[in-house]
Design a protein around this motif. Sequence first.
Motif, PDB file in Angstrom:
ATOM      1  N   THR A   7      -5.459  -9.235  -5.777  1.00  0.00           N
ATOM      2  CA  THR A   7      -6.445  -9.076  -4.706  1.00  0.00           C
ATOM      3  C   THR A   7      -7.449 -10.217  -4.638  1.00  0.00           C
ATOM      4  O   THR A   7      -8.222 -10.291  -3.682  1.00  0.00           O
ATOM      5  N   ARG A  10      -7.308 -12.423  -1.395  1.00  0.00           N
ATOM      6  CA  ARG A  10      -7.367 -11.735  -0.110  1.00  0.00           C
ATOM      7  C   ARG A  10      -8.808 -11.328   0.170  1.00  0.00           C
ATOM      8  O   ARG A  10      -9.456 -10.696  -0.650  1.00  0.00           O
ATOM      9  N   VAL A  11      -9.284 -11.665   1.369  1.00  0.00           N
ATOM     10  CA  VAL A  11     -10.669 -11.367   1.711  1.00  0.00           C
ATOM     11  C   VAL A  11     -10.832  -9.920   2.146  1.00  0.00           C
ATOM     12  O   VAL A  11     -11.760  -9.239   1.746  1.00  0.00           O
ATOM     13  N   SER A  12      -9.911  -9.430   2.966  1.00  0.00           N
ATOM     14  CA  SER A  12     -10.023  -8.052   3.439  1.00  0.00           C
ATOM     15  C   SER A  12      -8.633  -7.476   3.667  1.00  0.00           C
ATOM     16  O   SER A  12      -7.644  -8.201   3.731  1.00  0.00           O
TER      17      SER A  12
END
Length: 59
Positions: A7, A10-12
């Motif tokens: 994760t 990954r920003v969102s």
Amino acid sequence: MSLRKITKNRVSFPSDDSLAKLFYLALQNISRKWTMPIRDWKAALTRFSIQFEDRMTNL
């Protein structure tokens, strides 16, 4: 640590389901590397069966 690696870049995520699916697939791959037996599992299982008697009927 292994889930954090996945994760980190990954920003969102579009939804909570997408994150849950990503974690599920990641855990499937990560669990193949886990070869060490769980220490004192028998004692823990006995304790769980006493404390959570109603939930441990399938074992």
